[in-house]
Design an enzyme around this catalytic site. Structure first.
Site, PDB file in Angstrom:
ATOM      1  N   ARG A 122      55.610 -37.153  -3.723  1.00 45.57           N
ATOM      2  CA  ARG A 122      56.582 -38.180  -3.309  1.00 45.57           C
ATOM      3  C   ARG A 122      57.440 -38.576  -4.630  1.00 45.57           C
ATOM      4  NH1 ARG A 122      52.611 -40.211  -0.437  1.00 45.57           N
ATOM      5  NH2 ARG A 122      52.549 -39.501   1.694  1.00 45.57           N
ATOM      6  N   LYS A 144      71.945 -35.336  -8.866  1.00 41.96           N
ATOM      7  CA  LYS A 144      72.240 -34.943  -7.599  1.00 41.96           C
ATOM      8  C   LYS A 144      71.027 -33.560  -7.762  1.00 41.96           C
ATOM      9  CE  LYS A 144      76.789 -35.163  -5.640  1.00 41.96           C
ATOM     10  NZ  LYS A 144      78.078 -34.369  -5.627  1.00 41.96           N
ATOM     11  N   GLU A 186      85.074 -27.420 -15.867  1.00 38.79           N
ATOM     12  CA  GLU A 186      84.975 -28.746 -15.540  1.00 38.79           C
ATOM     13  C   GLU A 186      85.320 -29.740 -16.463  1.00 38.79           C
ATOM     14  OE1 GLU A 186      83.933 -29.146 -12.532  1.00 38.79           O
ATOM     15  OE2 GLU A 186      82.798 -27.384 -11.930  1.00 38.79           O
ATOM     16  N   LYS A 224      81.844 -37.803 -17.020  1.00 36.55           N
ATOM     17  CA  LYS A 224      81.068 -37.737 -15.851  1.00 36.55           C
ATOM     18  C   LYS A 224      79.923 -38.700 -15.593  1.00 36.55           C
ATOM     19  CE  LYS A 224      78.530 -35.617 -12.380  1.00 36.55           C
ATOM     20  NZ  LYS A 224      78.088 -34.379 -11.926  1.00 36.55           N
ATOM     21  N   GLU A 234      78.404 -41.282  -4.223  1.00 34.40           N
ATOM     22  CA  GLU A 234      79.677 -40.343  -3.902  1.00 34.40           C
ATOM     23  C   GLU A 234      80.104 -41.060  -2.490  1.00 34.40           C
ATOM     24  OE1 GLU A 234      79.549 -36.311  -4.409  1.00 34.40           O
ATOM     25  OE2 GLU A 234      81.351 -35.904  -3.357  1.00 34.40           O
ATOM     26  N   ARG A 238      83.880 -40.991  -7.083  1.00 38.58           N
ATOM     27  CA  ARG A 238      83.245 -39.704  -7.538  1.00 38.58           C
ATOM     28  C   ARG A 238      84.049 -38.538  -6.926  1.00 38.58           C
ATOM     29  NH1 ARG A 238      77.077 -39.271  -8.256  1.00 38.58           N
ATOM     30  NH2 ARG A 238      76.415 -36.995  -8.803  1.00 38.58           N
ATOM     31  N   ASN A 242      86.353 -34.108  -7.478  1.00 38.18           N
ATOM     32  CA  ASN A 242      86.494 -32.801  -6.397  1.00 38.18           C
ATOM     33  C   ASN A 242      87.973 -32.163  -6.724  1.00 38.18           C
ATOM     34  OD1 ASN A 242      84.133 -33.275  -5.299  1.00 38.18           O
ATOM     35  ND2 ASN A 242      85.018 -34.704  -3.499  1.00 38.18           N
ATOM     36  N   HIS A 245      88.350 -28.222  -6.384  1.00 38.34           N
ATOM     37  CA  HIS A 245      87.295 -27.766  -5.706  1.00 38.34           C
ATOM     38  C   HIS A 245      87.298 -27.471  -4.396  1.00 38.34           C
ATOM     39  CE1 HIS A 245      85.334 -28.867  -9.357  1.00 38.34           C
ATOM     40  NE2 HIS A 245      83.962 -28.429  -9.028  1.00 38.34           N
ATOM     41  N   HIS A 249      86.293 -23.743  -3.952  1.00 40.51           N
ATOM     42  CA  HIS A 249      85.260 -23.341  -3.185  1.00 40.51           C
ATOM     43  C   HIS A 249      85.558 -22.085  -2.188  1.00 40.51           C
ATOM     44  CE1 HIS A 249      82.675 -27.052  -3.818  1.00 40.51           C
ATOM     45  NE2 HIS A 249      82.253 -26.333  -4.550  1.00 40.51           N
ATOM     46  N   HIS A 265      81.585 -20.168 -10.781  1.00 40.32           N
ATOM     47  CA  HIS A 265      81.921 -21.348 -10.074  1.00 40.32           C
ATOM     48  C   HIS A 265      83.336 -21.906 -10.944  1.00 40.32           C
ATOM     49  CE1 HIS A 265      82.154 -25.435  -8.258  1.00 40.32           C
ATOM     50  NE2 HIS A 265      82.114 -25.951  -9.320  1.00 40.32           N
TER      51      HIS A 265
HETATM   52  N1  LIG Z   1      73.968 -31.561  -9.565  1.00 42.19           N
HETATM   53  C1  LIG Z   1      74.929 -31.327  -9.854  1.00 42.19           C
HETATM   54  O1  LIG Z   1      75.877 -32.366  -9.874  1.00 42.19           O
HETATM   55  C2  LIG Z   1      75.640 -30.183 -10.194  1.00 42.19           C
HETATM   56  C3  LIG Z   1      77.031 -30.046 -10.742  1.00 42.19           C
HETATM   57  C4  LIG Z   1      77.687 -28.790 -11.139  1.00 42.19           C
HETATM   58  C5  LIG Z   1      76.954 -27.620 -10.645  1.00 42.19           C
HETATM   59  N2  LIG Z   1      75.807 -27.631 -10.237  1.00 42.19           N
HETATM   60  C6  LIG Z   1      74.811 -26.395 -10.237  1.00 42.19           C
HETATM   61  O2  LIG Z   1      74.843 -25.935 -11.232  1.00 42.19           O
HETATM   62  C7  LIG Z   1      74.629 -24.541 -10.998  1.00 42.19           C
HETATM   63  C8  LIG Z   1      75.333 -23.844 -12.327  1.00 42.19           C
HETATM   64  O3  LIG Z   1      74.954 -24.358 -13.333  1.00 42.19           O
HETATM   65  P1  LIG Z   1      75.265 -23.035 -14.640  1.00 42.19           P
HETATM   66  O4  LIG Z   1      76.441 -22.677 -14.530  1.00 42.19           O
HETATM   67  O5  LIG Z   1      74.692 -23.950 -15.772  1.00 42.19           O
HETATM   68  O6  LIG Z   1      74.318 -21.712 -14.246  1.00 42.19           O
HETATM   69  P2  LIG Z   1      72.964 -21.489 -14.534  1.00 42.19           P
HETATM   70  O7  LIG Z   1      71.773 -22.456 -14.820  1.00 42.19           O
HETATM   71  O8  LIG Z   1      72.611 -20.076 -13.774  1.00 42.19           O
HETATM   72  O9  LIG Z   1      73.119 -20.845 -16.138  1.00 42.19           O
HETATM   73  C9  LIG Z   1      74.117 -19.465 -16.489  1.00 42.19           C
HETATM   74  C10 LIG Z   1      73.544 -18.600 -17.315  1.00 42.19           C
HETATM   75  O10 LIG Z   1      73.415 -19.200 -18.428  1.00 42.19           O
HETATM   76  C11 LIG Z   1      72.118 -18.760 -18.827  1.00 42.19           C
HETATM   77  N3  LIG Z   1      71.968 -19.658 -19.920  1.00 42.19           N
HETATM   78  C12 LIG Z   1      71.859 -21.019 -19.797  1.00 42.19           C
HETATM   79  N4  LIG Z   1      71.840 -21.796 -21.130  1.00 42.19           N
HETATM   80  C13 LIG Z   1      71.741 -20.791 -21.968  1.00 42.19           C
HETATM   81  C14 LIG Z   1      71.653 -20.729 -23.597  1.00 42.19           C
HETATM   82  N5  LIG Z   1      71.800 -21.946 -24.183  1.00 42.19           N
HETATM   83  N6  LIG Z   1      71.695 -19.390 -24.167  1.00 42.19           N
HETATM   84  C15 LIG Z   1      71.788 -18.457 -23.375  1.00 42.19           C
HETATM   85  N7  LIG Z   1      71.615 -18.444 -21.883  1.00 42.19           N
HETATM   86  C16 LIG Z   1      71.492 -19.387 -21.194  1.00 42.19           C
HETATM   87  C17 LIG Z   1      71.106 -18.928 -17.761  1.00 42.19           C
HETATM   88  O11 LIG Z   1      69.802 -18.238 -17.935  1.00 42.19           O
HETATM   89  C18 LIG Z   1      72.116 -18.213 -16.467  1.00 42.19           C
HETATM   90  O12 LIG Z   1      71.835 -16.720 -16.737  1.00 42.19           O
HETATM   91  C19 LIG Z   1      74.932 -24.407  -9.674  1.00 42.19           C
HETATM   92  O13 LIG Z   1      73.736 -24.080  -8.903  1.00 42.19           O
HETATM   93  C20 LIG Z   1      75.667 -25.678  -9.138  1.00 42.19           C
HETATM   94  O14 LIG Z   1      75.543 -25.688  -7.623  1.00 42.19           O
HETATM   95  C21 LIG Z   1      75.157 -29.018 -10.065  1.00 42.19           C
HETATM   96 ZN   LIG Z   2      82.490 -27.982  -9.923  1.00 42.71          ZN
END
Ligand SMILES: NC(=O)c1ccc[n+]([C@@H]2O[C@H](COP(=O)([O-])OP(=O)(O)OC[C@H]3O[C@@H](n4cnc5c(N)ncnc54)[C@H](O)[C@@H]3O)[C@@H](O)[C@H]2O)c1
Ligand SMILES: [Zn+2]
Length: 365
Positions: A122, A144, A186, A224, A234, A238, A242, A245, A249, A265
Site C-alpha cells: 500500500r 505521476k 519539453e 515544471k 491536473e 497544468r 499539454n 501534445h 500524440h 515522444h
Molecule cells: N510521469 C510523468 O509526468 C511523465 C512525463 C513525461 C514522460 N513520462 C514518461 O517517461 C518515459 C520516457 O522517458 P525517457 O525519455 O527518459 O525514456 P527512457 O527512460 O526509456 O530513457 C531513454 C533511453 O535512454 C537511456 N538512458 C537514460 N539515461 C541515460 C544515461 N544517463 N546514459 C545513457 N543512457 C541513458 C535509457 O536506458 C533508455 O534506453 C515515457 O514512458 C513517458 O510516458 C512521464
Molecule cells: Zn511530453
C-alpha cells in the site's frame, strides 16, 4: 575542519522537493543518514545502471549496501509483468513498509518505479534520480506514475510523490544526441508556454556542452515544479504543459504504424508544437512573426516527418483516441505569445486538418 558550503538549490513541486545543483547527490547522501529506512533498493535499467550507478555510489556512499534491481531498457518495461517481478523481488528480500526504492533512470524507470512503490504494501517511499534529459525536466517531477496496458500508454497508474527528486547534470554525459533532443523538446515547450527568456536562451546554447545546458535544464525543471505545485492533480493550470501534445500524440502514434522510423515522444511533440503554434496564429491569438520564429527554430533542430494528405484522416482519428479529447471535441492549449499560453481552446477537426496540411507542405521533400 570547515567544509565548503554545498551548492544546491531546492525548489518545491508541491508534494515533493526538487534538489538541483553540483552537490545534489551529496545532499541525498546526508538525508539518507537522517531519514531512516529498513532497506534500500536501487531500480535502474541496463543502461542507467552501467553508466550512472558507479557515480551514484561514489557520491552517495550510504547506498553502497542497497540491492539493485535491473529492468530491460525501453518503454516495454512499463508493464504489469515487470511490475510483478519487482513486487516479487521486494517480497523475497523481505522488504517492509519502511523500505526505500531509489529510481535511477529515465522516465521509464521513474514511472514504473513510482508505480511499484505506490502499490507495494500500500505504498513505500521512493526517491527519483533522473538520468535522461526527459526525466530531469519532466518525467521525474510531479508524482505521476504509471504503466502501459494493451498498447495504451500510461493506462494504469496513480499519483505517488517521491520523497524528493535529485538532479545531477553530469549523468547526461553518456546520453545519446537523439535522447538529448528528445528531452530538449519539453524544455522548448516550457519556454514557449511559460518563459520567453528560456526559449531564446535554448536557441543560442551549444547543446553538446553540459555546462552551457545546466542553467537551462535547471530553469526548465523549476518551471515544471512550479506548474505542478500550482495544480498537483491536473485540474487546470497544468494543462499548459499539454502544448504541442494533442497533435504530437497523434503524430507519435501514427509513426508507430508507418514504415518510417518510429518517432520519440519529444520528436513528435516538436512537430506538434509547429502545428499548434500555427493553429494559434490561425485562430488569431498569436502573431505571424512569433509563429514563424517558432517554426524556424523547431525545423532547424528536428527532422521532418513525412506523410500524405490521405493520412490526415487517420491522424485525426488517433488524436480522438487520446483521453484528453473528450466527446469528439478538440481542446487545445495554444500560445498567445512566446512565453504565454491559453488552455481549453475549442478547435474543430477541420482546423486540425488544416494545421496538419500546413506542416506537410512545409516539410514536403
Ligand atoms: N510521469 C510523468 O509526468 C511523465 C512525463 C513525461 C514522460 N513520462 C514518461 O517517461 C518515459 C520516457 O522517458 P525517457 O525519455 O527518459 O525514456 P527512457 O527512460 O526509456 O530513457 C531513454 C533511453 O535512454 C537511456 N538512458 C537514460 N539515461 C541515460 C544515461 N544517463 N546514459 C545513457 N543512457 C541513458 C535509457 O536506458 C533508455 O534506453 C515515457 O514512458 C513517458 O510516458 C512521464
Ligand atoms: Zn511530453
Amino acid at each position: 575542519m570547515a567544509t565548503a558550503p554545498q551548492e544546491v538549490t531546492e525548489i518545491s513541486a508541491g508534494g515533493h522537493p526538487v534538489v538541483l545543483g553540483r552537490d545534489a547527490l551529496r545532499v541525498l547522501d546526508r538525508r539518507l543518514g537522517v531519514e531512516d529506512h529498513s532497506a534500500a533498493f536501487i531500480l535502474g535499467d541496463e543502461n542507467t545502471l552501467r553508466h550512472c550507478l558507479p557515480e551514484l555510489l561514489a557520491q552517495v556512499p550510504r547506498l553502497r549496501d542497497a540491492r539493485t534491481l535491473v529492468i530491460p531498457p525501453g518503454e516495454r518495461s512499463k508493464d504489469i509483468a515487470i511490475s510483478g517481478e519487482i513486487w516479487r523481488h521486494l517480497a523475497a528480500e523481505a522488504a517492509d513498509r519502511e523500505a526505500l526504492l531509489v529510481c535511477l533512470g529515465g522516465g521509464v524507470v521513474t514511472d514504473l518505479g513510482g508505480f511499484v512503490a505506490a502499490t507495494f504494501k500500500r505504498g513505500i517511499r521512493c526517491i527519483h534520480v533522473p538520468t535522461s534529459l526527459m526525466g530531469m525536466v519532466d518525467a521525474a517531477i510531479g508524482g505521476k506514475t504509471g504503466i502501459d496496458l494493451g498498447g495504451v500508454k500510461n493506462l494504469v497508474g496513480v499519483f505517488h510523490d517521491p520523497l524528493a527528486v535529485y538532479i545531477h547534470l553530469p549523468f547526461l554525459k553518456s546520453l545519446g544526441k537523439r535522447e538529448l533532443l528528445n528531452g530538449l523538446a519539453e524544455m522548448l515547450k516550457h519556454g514557449l508556454v511559460w518563459d520567453a527568456a528560456l526559449w531564446e536562451a535554448i536557441g543560442k546554447a551549444p547543446l553538446h556542452d553540459i555546462n552551457a545546458l545546466t542553467p537551462l535544464v535547471e530553469r526548465s525543471a523549476a518551471i515544471k515544479a512550479e506548474v505542478v505545485k500550482a495544480d498537483p492533480r491536473e485540474t487546470g493550470l497544468r494543462r499548459v504543459l499539454n502544448f504541442g501534445h494533442t497533435i504530437g500524440h497523434g503524430i507519435e502514434a501514427h509513426s508507430w504504424e508507418s514504415p518510417q522510423r518510429a518517432l520519440l515522444h519529444g520528436e513528435a511533440v516538436a512537430i506538434g508544437m509547429i502545428c499548434e503554434a500555427w493553429l494559434s496564429w490561425r485562430l488569431d491569438v498569436l502573431d505571424r512573426e512569433a509563429n514563424d520564429r517558432i517554426a524556424a527554430q523547431l525545423l532547424a533542430l528536428y527532422k521532418p516527418y513525412q506523410f500524405d494528405s490521405a493520412d490526415n484522416h487517420r491522424l485525426i482519428e488517433l488524436m480522438r483516441n487520446d483521453k484528453k479529447n473528450s466527446a469528439g471535441r478538440f481542446r487545445f492549449t495554444l500560445l498567445t505569445a512566446i512565453g504565454k499560453a491559453r488552455t481549453d481552446v475549442n478547435v474543430t477537426a477541420a482546423q486540425v486538418q488544416e494545421a496538419l496540411e500546413h506542416y506537410r507542405l512545409l516539410v514536403r521533400g
